[in-house]
Design a protein around this motif. Structure first.
Motif, PDB file in Angstrom:
ATOM      1  N   GLY A 175       0.777  -1.231   0.000  1.00 23.67           N
ATOM      2  CA  GLY A 175       0.000   0.000   0.000  1.00 23.67           C
ATOM      3  C   GLY A 175       0.809   1.282   0.000  1.00 23.67           C
ATOM      4  O   GLY A 175       0.236   2.366   0.043  1.00 23.67           O
ATOM      5  N   ASP A 176       2.142   1.209  -0.052  1.00 23.72           N
ATOM      6  CA  ASP A 176       2.934   2.444   0.000  1.00 23.72           C
ATOM      7  C   ASP A 176       2.996   3.184  -1.348  1.00 23.72           C
ATOM      8  O   ASP A 176       3.500   4.291  -1.428  1.00 23.72           O
ATOM      9  CB  ASP A 176       4.339   2.208   0.569  1.00 23.72           C
ATOM     10  N   GLY A 177       2.479   2.569  -2.417  1.00 21.20           N
ATOM     11  CA  GLY A 177       2.422   3.238  -3.716  1.00 21.20           C
ATOM     12  C   GLY A 177       3.746   3.367  -4.426  1.00 21.20           C
ATOM     13  O   GLY A 177       3.851   4.053  -5.439  1.00 21.20           O
ATOM     14  N   ARG A 178       4.759   2.707  -3.930  1.00 18.64           N
ATOM     15  CA  ARG A 178       6.092   2.803  -4.534  1.00 18.64           C
ATOM     16  C   ARG A 178       6.346   1.636  -5.492  1.00 18.64           C
ATOM     17  O   ARG A 178       5.828   0.547  -5.301  1.00 18.64           O
ATOM     18  CB  ARG A 178       7.168   2.805  -3.460  1.00 18.64           C
ATOM     19  N   THR A 179       7.204   1.898  -6.463  1.00 17.84           N
ATOM     20  CA  THR A 179       7.683   0.864  -7.371  1.00 17.84           C
ATOM     21  C   THR A 179       9.003   0.346  -6.803  1.00 17.84           C
ATOM     22  O   THR A 179       9.850   1.138  -6.395  1.00 17.84           O
ATOM     23  CB  THR A 179       7.888   1.460  -8.780  1.00 17.84           C
ATOM     24  N   PRO A 180       9.178  -0.987  -6.746  1.00 18.81           N
ATOM     25  CA  PRO A 180      10.407  -1.526  -6.161  1.00 18.81           C
ATOM     26  C   PRO A 180      11.659  -1.090  -6.915  1.00 18.81           C
ATOM     27  O   PRO A 180      11.592  -0.646  -8.060  1.00 18.81           O
ATOM     28  CB  PRO A 180      10.238  -3.043  -6.280  1.00 18.81           C
ATOM     29  N   GLU A 181      12.794  -1.243  -6.267  1.00 19.27           N
ATOM     30  CA  GLU A 181      14.101  -0.997  -6.866  1.00 19.27           C
ATOM     31  C   GLU A 181      14.967  -2.211  -6.572  1.00 19.27           C
ATOM     32  O   GLU A 181      14.865  -2.815  -5.514  1.00 19.27           O
ATOM     33  CB  GLU A 181      14.744   0.263  -6.267  1.00 19.27           C
ATOM     34  N   ILE A 189       4.509  -5.360 -14.947  1.00 17.89           N
ATOM     35  CA  ILE A 189       4.594  -4.455 -16.089  1.00 17.89           C
ATOM     36  C   ILE A 189       3.298  -4.712 -16.846  1.00 17.89           C
ATOM     37  O   ILE A 189       2.994  -5.864 -17.181  1.00 17.89           O
ATOM     38  CB  ILE A 189       5.821  -4.768 -16.978  1.00 17.89           C
ATOM     39  N   HIS A 190       2.512  -3.649 -17.079  1.00 20.57           N
ATOM     40  CA  HIS A 190       1.188  -3.870 -17.673  1.00 20.57           C
ATOM     41  C   HIS A 190       0.744  -2.697 -18.526  1.00 20.57           C
ATOM     42  O   HIS A 190       1.365  -1.644 -18.549  1.00 20.57           O
ATOM     43  CB  HIS A 190       0.149  -4.173 -16.597  1.00 20.57           C
ATOM     44  N   GLY A 191      -0.374  -2.916 -19.224  1.00 24.78           N
ATOM     45  CA  GLY A 191      -0.988  -1.881 -20.050  1.00 24.78           C
ATOM     46  C   GLY A 191      -1.912  -0.995 -19.232  1.00 24.78           C
ATOM     47  O   GLY A 191      -1.786  -0.912 -18.006  1.00 24.78           O
ATOM     48  N   GLN A 192      -2.844  -0.353 -19.937  1.00 24.58           N
ATOM     49  CA  GLN A 192      -3.746   0.607 -19.290  1.00 24.58           C
ATOM     50  C   GLN A 192      -5.196   0.305 -19.629  1.00 24.58           C
ATOM     51  O   GLN A 192      -5.570   0.334 -20.797  1.00 24.58           O
ATOM     52  CB  GLN A 192      -3.457   2.027 -19.770  1.00 24.58           C
ATOM     53  N   PRO A 193      -6.025   0.069 -18.625  1.00 20.34           N
ATOM     54  CA  PRO A 193      -7.446  -0.069 -18.904  1.00 20.34           C
ATOM     55  C   PRO A 193      -8.027   1.303 -19.256  1.00 20.34           C
ATOM     56  O   PRO A 193      -7.431   2.345 -18.960  1.00 20.34           O
ATOM     57  CB  PRO A 193      -8.021  -0.604 -17.598  1.00 20.34           C
ATOM     58  N   GLU A 194      -9.163   1.298 -19.901  1.00 20.72           N
ATOM     59  CA  GLU A 194      -9.796   2.554 -20.347  1.00 20.72           C
ATOM     60  C   GLU A 194      -9.916   3.587 -19.232  1.00 20.72           C
ATOM     61  O   GLU A 194      -9.677   4.765 -19.439  1.00 20.72           O
ATOM     62  CB  GLU A 194     -11.187   2.274 -20.922  1.00 20.72           C
ATOM     63  N   VAL A 195     -10.254   3.150 -18.024  1.00 19.15           N
ATOM     64  CA  VAL A 195     -10.481   4.078 -16.920  1.00 19.15           C
ATOM     65  C   VAL A 195      -9.229   4.883 -16.554  1.00 19.15           C
ATOM     66  O   VAL A 195      -9.329   5.970 -16.012  1.00 19.15           O
ATOM     67  CB  VAL A 195     -11.058   3.336 -15.687  1.00 19.15           C
ATOM     68  N   PHE A 196      -8.035   4.366 -16.885  1.00 13.70           N
ATOM     69  CA  PHE A 196      -6.793   5.052 -16.533  1.00 13.70           C
ATOM     70  C   PHE A 196      -6.120   5.752 -17.708  1.00 13.70           C
ATOM     71  O   PHE A 196      -5.067   6.353 -17.538  1.00 13.70           O
ATOM     72  CB  PHE A 196      -5.801   4.069 -15.906  1.00 13.70           C
ATOM     73  N   LYS A 197      -6.683   5.698 -18.892  1.00  9.47           N
ATOM     74  CA  LYS A 197      -6.015   6.264 -20.067  1.00  9.47           C
ATOM     75  C   LYS A 197      -5.832   7.768 -20.001  1.00  9.47           C
ATOM     76  O   LYS A 197      -4.926   8.302 -20.608  1.00  9.47           O
ATOM     77  CB  LYS A 197      -6.750   5.866 -21.338  1.00  9.47           C
ATOM     78  N   ASN A 198      -6.652   8.474 -19.292  1.00 10.54           N
ATOM     79  CA  ASN A 198      -6.526   9.934 -19.207  1.00 10.54           C
ATOM     80  C   ASN A 198      -6.081  10.402 -17.826  1.00 10.54           C
ATOM     81  O   ASN A 198      -6.236  11.565 -17.485  1.00 10.54           O
ATOM     82  CB  ASN A 198      -7.852  10.600 -19.595  1.00 10.54           C
ATOM     83  N   LYS A 199      -5.523   9.498 -17.041  1.00  9.83           N
ATOM     84  CA  LYS A 199      -5.053   9.855 -15.701  1.00  9.83           C
ATOM     85  C   LYS A 199      -3.702  10.560 -15.789  1.00  9.83           C
ATOM     86  O   LYS A 199      -2.989  10.460 -16.768  1.00  9.83           O
ATOM     87  CB  LYS A 199      -4.908   8.599 -14.831  1.00  9.83           C
ATOM     88  N   ASP A 214       2.126   8.460 -13.198  1.00  5.09           N
ATOM     89  CA  ASP A 214       2.382   7.727 -11.956  1.00  5.09           C
ATOM     90  C   ASP A 214       1.097   7.442 -11.181  1.00  5.09           C
ATOM     91  O   ASP A 214       0.903   7.875 -10.056  1.00  5.09           O
ATOM     92  CB  ASP A 214       3.407   8.479 -11.096  1.00  5.09           C
ATOM     93  N   TRP A 215       0.256   6.651 -11.793  1.00  6.04           N
ATOM     94  CA  TRP A 215      -1.068   6.352 -11.250  1.00  6.04           C
ATOM     95  C   TRP A 215      -1.175   4.943 -10.661  1.00  6.04           C
ATOM     96  O   TRP A 215      -2.164   4.613 -10.027  1.00  6.04           O
ATOM     97  CB  TRP A 215      -2.122   6.523 -12.343  1.00  6.04           C
ATOM     98  N   THR A 216      -0.160   4.082 -10.874  1.00  5.23           N
ATOM     99  CA  THR A 216      -0.307   2.694 -10.443  1.00  5.23           C
ATOM    100  C   THR A 216      -0.081   2.567  -8.934  1.00  5.23           C
ATOM    101  O   THR A 216       0.339   3.512  -8.275  1.00  5.23           O
ATOM    102  CB  THR A 216       0.679   1.761 -11.187  1.00  5.23           C
ATOM    103  N   ALA A 217      -0.310   1.374  -8.434  1.00  6.87           N
ATOM    104  CA  ALA A 217      -0.090   1.109  -7.005  1.00  6.87           C
ATOM    105  C   ALA A 217       1.326   0.604  -6.748  1.00  6.87           C
ATOM    106  O   ALA A 217       1.610   0.117  -5.665  1.00  6.87           O
ATOM    107  CB  ALA A 217      -1.122   0.105  -6.506  1.00  6.87           C
ATOM    108  N   GLY A 218       2.212   0.709  -7.732  1.00  5.79           N
ATOM    109  CA  GLY A 218       3.598   0.262  -7.600  1.00  5.79           C
ATOM    110  C   GLY A 218       4.100  -0.456  -8.850  1.00  5.79           C
ATOM    111  O   GLY A 218       5.266  -0.815  -8.937  1.00  5.79           O
ATOM    112  N   CYS A 219       3.218  -0.646  -9.806  1.00  2.00           N
ATOM    113  CA  CYS A 219       3.570  -1.332 -11.051  1.00  2.00           C
ATOM    114  C   CYS A 219       4.223  -0.377 -12.046  1.00  2.00           C
ATOM    115  O   CYS A 219       4.340   0.816 -11.800  1.00  2.00           O
ATOM    116  CB  CYS A 219       2.312  -1.928 -11.687  1.00  2.00           C
TER     117      CYS A 219
END
Length: 164
Positions: free
Chosen positions: A71-77, A121-131, A134-139
Motif C-alpha cells: 500500500g505504499d504506492g512505490r515501485t520496487p528498486e 509491467i502492464h498496459g492501461q485499462p480505459e479508466v486510466f487512459k486519461n489519468k 504515476d497512477w499505479t499502485a507500484g507497477c
C-alpha cells in the motif's frame, strides 16, 4: 458461381485480417534483461548490451524510493525476474515481477508489516487512459500497444533491474 465463391472467400479473409489480436509473435534477438530507470520514467529491453526497444513508463503513485510495504504506492528498486504472465489482466496484458524477494520480505517482517506483492509491467485499462502520470499502485505501466510488444518479447525468467 466460382467467381462468387472467390469474392466471398476474399471478403472473409479481409474480415479476419481486420480482427487484430492482442497477442503478437516475436522472432528477433532474445531479451536478456529489462532495465527501468524510475527517475527518467524509461524502460529498456536489451539483448546483452544492445537496446532493442525503449518505452516511457508510469510508476506507482509515490514513485520516489524503494517499495517497502503493501500500500505504499512505490515501485520496487533492485534486481528481480519476470516470473508470471497474465493474458487476461484487468490492465490489458501483464507480466509479473518477482517482488518481494527474500530481502524485501525480511525487512517488512522486521517492521511488522506486509511487503505487498503483485507488481507487474502492464498496459492501461480505459479508466486510466486519461489519468495523470504515476497512477499505479507500484507497477510499471505502458500503453496497450506497447504492452503487446513487451508481452511477446519478454519471457519468464528474464532478469529485471529497477533503478531509482
Amino acid at each position: 458461381m466460382r467467381w462468387l465463391s472467390l469474392v466471398l472467400l476474399f471478403v472473409v479473409a479481409i474480415g479476419a485480417a481486420g480482427c487484430s489480436s492482442k497477442f503478437k509473435t516475436y522472432s528477433g534477438p532474445k531479451v536478456t534483461h529489462v532495465v527501468i530507470y524510475k527517475e527518467q520514467r524509461k524502460m529498456h529491453l536489451l539483448h546483452n548490451e544492445t537496446v532493442l526497444k525503449s518505452y516511457d513508463v508510469d510508476l506507482g503513485f509515490a514513485p520516489a524510493g524503494h517499495k517497502q510495504f503493501e500500500g505504499d504506492g512505490r515501485t520496487p528498486e533492485g534486481q528481480y525476474w519476470i516470473d508470471r504472465r497474465n493474458p487476461n489482466s484487468q490492465f490489458y496484458l501483464s507480466i509479473g515481477i518477482s517482488y518481494p524477494n527474500a530481502a524485501d520480505r525480511a525487512y517488512a517482517e522486521a517492521q511488522g508489516k506486509s511487503p505487498g506483492g503483485d507488481i507487474f509491467i502492464h498496459g492501461q485499462p480505459e479508466v486510466f487512459k486519461n489519468k495523470k502520470a504515476d497512477w499505479t499502485a507500484g507497477c510499471i505501466s505502458v500503453t496497450n500497444r506497447e504492452m503487446r510488444d513487451i508481452y511477446a518479447m519478454v519471457r519468464n525468467g528474464t532478469q529485471v533491474w529497477i533503478y531509482p
